[in-house]
Design a protein around this motif. Structure first.
Motif: not given
Length: 463
Positions: A395-402
């Motif tokens: 239940r991770i709310d937001l994901v940012c990727t690089a």
């Protein structure tokens, strides 16, 4: 007592002293930028930099002498120890330090968890006697002999980390270290770009058994699918005693339960059917599992295993491996978990689970900031996309990727969990800074080559 006198270093390396020869070294350094007063500076010649160019600077910074294979311009008259090759000279120093030592020695390898396990061993053993351990992740062809060369002659315990990403790399390292105890934390699909199968990785890790001292002990993960392969290799190498850890009913150290809290982890385990409860000063179920190996290894080295377990409450996360930072934002604060040192599918899922255990502020979010996992071979795209399942389960709310590999994860995410994406960590950093709000908990992780530490730095500089 000095670490090395000029005569001892000459005898160890077979070199020739030039200039003043009465020096005594309290340390050993290969980096002129961080050399400390009293160090012996070793001028290694690498593909990009040659330490011989910095000998004068090192001595001006307080080095008592330099180990060289040529006299650099302007260094005539300085205290030098001349050898045929400085890398071979460093290895000779390490081998000599091992030969003169009466310490009980443990070596640690594994696909993940090496450095954390090494650091836990240091915390566990230090209260019971003078303990030496390798700093950072000094686990390769220069890091291991350097760590050996820095080992005082009178320590009771010594801990070394052995790494590899190709077959054949551990064998020469472990033959220098000659441990009494060898720990293999786990075998996973890491560095698959250099191996045809996970079984080949297990065989490469099993090279650690080639250097165990007679009468020595192997400590193995009983839960790992490759346990039998490692056990067979250990016995074939002549290892006399094998201890196991895990949740498996047959494990010598059996994890019964662990409570993961935001700041620590509580462990309840059976050691040879004797119950033991203790606390580790860092958060994460993976710390609990590897702590079992630490306690077993401590006992095999002759330390008090129960006291070693109790000492783990003083553990702090190594740099880039779970460090906690408070971020000061307009209107409040957020928390950052720095996991930026390295990443693999296994360690990434463990970090996601650790993030899930931290409670954000009211109405705030758990944010995962993830960079590419490297050296995964042909299955890299699928392994990145597969993280979506763990992120949803926790239940991770937001994901940012690089990065280009993490683009596969971005495509697999539900639209509502997509925070920001960019081609690399430099481009992602400002996007994350604008995204984080008071009360949020942010976890940053990626392989060393994805340079997610730049995101960490950007968030800290915004404080």
């Amino acid at each position: 007592m000095s670490l090395w006198t000029a005569l001892e270093a000459r005898a160890a390396t077979g070199g020739r002293l030039a200039g003043p020869d009465g020096w005594k070294a309290d340390g050993v350094s290969i980096d002129s930028r961080t050399v400390a007063p009293g160090d012996l500076f070793i001028a290694l010649a690498g593909p990009s930099h040659d330490g011989h160019d910095y000998v004068q600077a090192a001595i001006e910074s307080g080095a008592v002498a330099a180990l060289v294979h040529r006299v650099p311009e302007g260094c005539d008259g300085l205290p030098l120890l001349l050898v045929d090759d400085t890398m071979a000279g460093l290895q000779a120093l390490g081998i000599a330090a091992r030969a003169r030592s009466w310490a009980r020695i443990v070596a640690v390898t594994g696909s993940v968890g090496k450095t954390g396990t090494k650091e836990m061993l240091a915390v566990a053993l230090a209260p019971q006697g003078a303990t030496h351990w390798s700093v950072g992740s000094f686990n390769n062809h220069w890091g291991v002999p350097l760590s050996l060369a820095r080992m005082p002659a009178d320590c009771r315990f010594a801990i070394f980390e052995l790494g590899m990403n190709h077959p054949g790399e551990i064998t020469p390292l472990v033959r220098m270290v000659r441990p009494h105890v060898a720990v293999v934390t786990t075998v996973e699909a890491v560095h698959m770009a250099h191996f045809a199968s996970v079984e080949e990785i297990a065989d490469a890790k099993a090279e650690i058994f080639a250097g165990i001292e007679p009468g020595g002990t192997a400590v193995l993960n009983r839960d790992n699918p490759h346990f039998r392969r490692l056990e067979t290799a250990a016995r074939a190498a002549g290892t006399e005693r094998i201890l196991t850890f895990g949740s498996h009913i047959d494990a010598d150290a059996r994890l019964l339960d662990c409570g993961v809290n935001p700041e620590d982890t509580c462990v309840f385990a059976l050691f040879d059917e004797h119950p033991l409860a203790y606390r580790i000063g860092v958060s994460g179920a993976h710390w609990a599992m590897n702590s079992l190996a630490v306690v077993l290894a401590a006992g095999a080295l002759g330390a008090d295993a129960t006291a070693a377990a109790r000492a783990l409450g003083g553990m702090n996360p190594p740099k880039g491996r779970g460090e906690r930072h408070l971020l000061h934002l307009p209107g409040g604060t957020a928390e950052m978990i720095d996991e930026s040192y390295n990443a693999s599918p296994v360690s990434m899922k463990a970090a996601i689970a650790t993030l899930a255990a931290v409670r954000p502020g009211k109405g705030a979010r758990r944010i995962a900031v993830l960079g590419d996992m490297l050296e995964l071979g042909e299955g890299a795209a699928a392994l990145h996309a597969g993280l979506a399942e763990a992120l949803e389960a926790w239940r991770i709310d937001l994901v940012c990727t690089a990065g280009p590999l993490m683009a596969n994860l971005w495509d697999a995410l539900p639209p509502e969990t997509r925070g920001a994406t960019a081609a690399n960590s430099d481009a992602l950093a400002p996007l994350v800074r604008t995204l984080v709000r008071p009360g949020d908990v942010v976890m940053v992780k990626g392989s060393a080559g994805s340079r997610m530490g730049r995101v960490v730095k950007a968030l800290l500089e915004g404080n």
